[in-house]
Design an enzyme around this catalytic site. Structure first.
Site, short mmCIF file in Angstrom:
data_model
loop_
_atom_site.label_atom_id
_atom_site.label_comp_id
_atom_site.label_asym_id
_atom_site.label_seq_id
_atom_site.Cartn_x
_atom_site.Cartn_y
_atom_site.Cartn_z
CB CYS A 1 -0.90 0.02 1.23
SG CYS A 1 -1.84 1.55 1.39
CB CYS B 1 -2.16 4.71 4.24
SG CYS B 1 -3.60 3.91 3.51
CB SER B 2 -0.63 1.01 6.76
OG SER B 2 -1.75 1.62 7.37
CB CYS B 3 -4.61 -0.71 2.49
SG CYS B 3 -5.35 0.94 2.54
#
Lengths: 206, 219
Positions: free
Chosen positions: A108, A111-113
């Site tokens: 991702c 962000c941090s999906c």
């Protein structure tokens, strides 16, 4: 932060960030926006109940049961729910299978999906600038930092999870595992192999 | 003030090597799981949505200097103040000075499991036909957005192929700005590496991203 500090009313033994979090939690509780008992349940859930062993069971089932594998590749959200995993950050799942000629990796960049119901919360490196910046550009270089080298002929496919779809990599089943049951198979499935930064463990390997 | 996201990192240089960690390591300080839990619990109050949360985090000026849960904490404090749920002086003092603002709901302990299991699906009924079809060549919009977006800079202006049609989903750009769900068709668009990174890119390397229809034009 545990409550062992409660006998220090000035919190003078806390770091700045601990004090900041303590202040936030106190004000939110005083305002009635949060239920402290709900925080305890949330913390326990993500430390003990949700983690990559869930995903390992999904992969092991896919290795052992061709009909499940087919359902998983067709509608991963429904197939994963068969094993009891669903919900937050896994609402729209897609499973992508590695083959001898093709290796999938998930990132991702924004962000941090990450698919929480099957993998738990993401490791630090997954959320870090080096991984997010380089995986789309230099996947073989990043894989080398994980100790993974793929044949030059292997196609590498990087999935940048920019929307609310979450991806689960189905690693290749290791050789010599024909006689293993699902539990033994699941033990070969690492977290990194379901992100694509690793391979499943070899039998008897580490 | 121009909108600047500090989180759009795909393809950028200079961040150094990746540092792998063993599988069990998720939190690295005892305050981190508390920030995670407080964020989920406050999200349940209905005071903002996930896209507003991402926007609050990515616009923190010192984003790249912060650890992950410091980013979550900073984003949360910013949203709470923006939405009038708390004041900065209350957060500094660590005690309440003003009456609470009304919230839609408060997450109770016995609701956590069902709320997490339900999640927040984003697929919606489509309001019109999909503009693009499987296999069609599309170009990602070249102009940067002046608001939160999920169109990464590294694909802007690049040409790829529609690989999957994923249904209509809540449109992050509108949702983050408080403009409603504005469902839009979502696609997986795949690019050959040389299109993104130039002719020196490795053969047999492809990258996809998930793109809402307004990000794309026919190529």
């Amino acid at each position: 932060m545990s409550h062992e500090h409660d006998h220090h009313p000035d919190h003078s033994d806390l770091s700045d960030i601990e004090r900041r979090v303590r202040a936030l939690e106190t004000v939110m509780t005083q305002k009635g926006y949060i239920d402290p008992a709900a925080l305890d349940v949330l913390i326990d859930t993500y430390q003990t109940k949700v983690g990559p062993r869930n995903g390992a069971r999904v992969v092991a089932r896919a290795w052992a049961d061709p009909a499940f594998r087919e359902r998983l590749l067709r509608d991963a959200t429904a197939a994963i729910a068969e094993l009891g995993y669903s919900g937050r950050q896994g609402e729209h799942m897609i499973a992508v299978a590695n083959t001898p000629g093709r290796h999938n990796i998930v990132v991702c960049t924004l962000c941090s999906c990450y698919p929480w119901p099957v993998l738990g919360l993401p490791p630090v490196w997954y959320k870090s600038a080096p991984y997010r910046s380089r995986m789309v550009r230099d996947p073989r270089g990043v894989l080398a930092e994980f100790g993974v080298t793929l044949p030059p002929s292997t196609e590498i496919r990087v999935w940048d999870s920019t929307a609310e779809v979450r991806y689960l990599v189905i690693p290749e089943r290791p050789a010599g595992t024909e006689d293993l049951n699902e539990e033994a198979l699941a033990a070969l499935v690492t977290r990194d192999s379901m992100i694509g930064t690793g391979l499943a463990r070899a039998v008897g390997g580490t | 003030m121009p909108y600047v996201s500090h989180a759009d990192l795909g393809g950028r240089n200079g961040f150094g090597p990746v540092v792998p960690e063993p599988e069990g390591a998720v939190f690295h300080a005892s305050w981190e799981p508390r920030v995670h839990a407080i964020t989920i619990a406050l999200g349940a109050t209905g005071s903002w949505n996930l896209d507003m949360t991402r926007s609050a985090r990515e616009t923190l000026p010192n984003y790249l200097d912060l650890t992950y849960y410091e980013i979550w904490l900073g984003g949360l404090e910013k949203l709470l103040i923006q939405k009038g749920l708390v004041t900065l002086d209350e957060l500094i003092a660590g005690c309440t000075r003003y009456p609470p603002a009304p919230v839609v709901r408060v997450l109770k302990a016995d609701q956590v499991a069902s709320v997490l299991a339900k999640g927040a699906p984003t697929e919606r009924a489509a309001t019109g036909p999909a503009r693009f079809r499987l296999g069609q060549r599309v170009r990602a919009r070249a102009t940067p957005a002046e608001h939160h977006t999920r169109l990464p800079a590294y694909v802007r202006g690049k040409t790829g192929v529609i690989e999957r049609v994923l249904g209509a989903h809540v449109f992050a750009d509108s949702h983050a700005q408080g403009l409603g769900e504005d469902p839009q068709w979502l696609y997986t668009v795949v690019f050959d590496a040389p299109e993104l990174w130039g002719s020196q890119a490795a053969a047999g390397h492809r990258v996809s991203f998930d793109a809402w229809q307004p990000y794309l034009e026919a190529a």
